[in-house]
Design a protein around this motif. Structure first.
Motif, PDB file in Angstrom:
ATOM      1  N   UNK A  88      -8.758  18.705   8.598  1.00 11.04           N
ATOM      2  CA  UNK A  88      -9.347  20.023   8.448  1.00 11.04           C
ATOM      3  C   UNK A  88      -8.669  21.018   9.359  1.00 11.04           C
ATOM      4  N   UNK A  89      -8.914  22.297   9.111  1.00 11.90           N
ATOM      5  CA  UNK A  89      -8.233  23.318   9.881  1.00 11.90           C
ATOM      6  C   UNK A  89      -9.048  24.593   9.953  1.00 11.90           C
ATOM      7  N   UNK A  90      -8.761  25.369  10.969  1.00  5.81           N
ATOM      8  CA  UNK A  90      -9.328  26.696  11.151  1.00  5.81           C
ATOM      9  C   UNK A  90      -8.191  27.600  11.600  1.00  5.81           C
ATOM     10  N   UNK A  91      -8.133  28.800  11.059  1.00  3.27           N
ATOM     11  CA  UNK A  91      -7.152  29.787  11.506  1.00  3.27           C
ATOM     12  C   UNK A  91      -7.925  30.955  12.098  1.00  3.27           C
ATOM     13  N   UNK A  92      -7.564  31.305  13.331  1.00  8.31           N
ATOM     14  CA  UNK A  92      -8.182  32.437  14.004  1.00  8.31           C
ATOM     15  C   UNK A  92      -7.104  33.463  14.339  1.00  8.31           C
ATOM     16  N   UNK A  93      -7.504  34.710  14.382  1.00  3.02           N
ATOM     17  CA  UNK A  93      -6.619  35.809  14.746  1.00  3.02           C
ATOM     18  C   UNK A  93      -7.178  36.409  16.028  1.00  3.02           C
ATOM     19  N   UNK A  94      -6.529  36.114  17.156  1.00  3.66           N
ATOM     20  CA  UNK A  94      -7.070  36.463  18.461  1.00  3.66           C
ATOM     21  C   UNK A  94      -6.007  37.122  19.338  1.00  3.66           C
ATOM     22  N   UNK A  95      -6.429  37.803  20.401  1.00  8.92           N
ATOM     23  CA  UNK A  95      -5.476  38.544  21.223  1.00  8.92           C
ATOM     24  C   UNK A  95      -4.604  37.694  22.139  1.00  8.92           C
ATOM     25  N   UNK A  96      -5.055  36.452  22.459  1.00  7.51           N
ATOM     26  CA  UNK A  96      -4.284  35.680  23.428  1.00  7.51           C
ATOM     27  C   UNK A  96      -4.618  34.189  23.339  1.00  7.51           C
ATOM     28  N   UNK A  97      -3.809  33.415  24.067  1.00  5.46           N
ATOM     29  CA  UNK A  97      -3.980  31.959  24.078  1.00  5.46           C
ATOM     30  C   UNK A  97      -5.329  31.551  24.667  1.00  5.46           C
ATOM     31  N   UNK A  98      -5.775  32.262  25.666  1.00  5.78           N
ATOM     32  CA  UNK A  98      -7.060  31.944  26.288  1.00  5.78           C
ATOM     33  C   UNK A  98      -8.198  31.984  25.264  1.00  5.78           C
ATOM     34  N   UNK A  99      -8.176  32.988  24.391  1.00  8.95           N
ATOM     35  CA  UNK A  99      -9.215  33.099  23.363  1.00  8.95           C
ATOM     36  C   UNK A  99      -9.072  31.980  22.346  1.00  8.95           C
ATOM     37  N   UNK A 100      -7.835  31.633  21.990  1.00 12.16           N
ATOM     38  CA  UNK A 100      -7.612  30.509  21.072  1.00 12.16           C
ATOM     39  C   UNK A 100      -8.141  29.214  21.676  1.00 12.16           C
ATOM     40  N   UNK A 101      -7.923  29.023  22.957  1.00 12.79           N
ATOM     41  CA  UNK A 101      -8.442  27.830  23.642  1.00 12.79           C
ATOM     42  C   UNK A 101      -9.970  27.799  23.595  1.00 12.79           C
TER      43      UNK A 101
END
Length: 112
Positions: free
Chosen positions: A79-92
């Motif tokens: 499975x997968x999720x794609x997010x559009x975020x401002x930085x790596x910290x938010x992705x983490x």
């Protein structure tokens, strides 16, 4: 903004009872709802284990379709999720919430 792929291999899920999986569903859906509310949602979904699964290979100059995965492997995407975020910290942060909601590890990669 940068898009990140947050995903898991099916083998990382482990063996659990049907009841355990049912209990994780609302938790995982709540995280997706939270991602949507934050405006970071692009896509999320699980993949069917039992198919149809096929591959397309054009390396010979002609497209060849084959049933089943392209290569024999012990791991496959679950499975997968794609997010559009401002930085790596938010992705983490989102990857951690997804891992907690699902109950299994997640891997994160930047989409270029």
């Amino acid at each position: 903004m940068t898009q990140y792929l947050i995903y898991f291999n099916q083998q990382w899920v482990g063996d659990h009872t049907e009841e355990w999986f049912r209990s994780r569903g609302p938790l995982a859906r709540a995280v997706v709802d939270e991602i949507k509310a934050a405006g970071a949602y692009v896509f999320a979904g699980g993949l069917e284990e039992d198919g149809p699964i096929f591959s397309a290979d054009a390396t010979s100059g002609t497209v060849l379709f084959s049933d089943g995965p392209y290569v024999e492997t012990k791991e496959f995407l679950g499975g997968l999720t794609i997010v559009d975020v401002p930085d790596e910290e938010t992705a983490r942060m989102w990857a951690g919430k997804i891992a907690e909601g699902c109950g299994w590890p997640q891997e994160v990669r930047v989409i270029k």
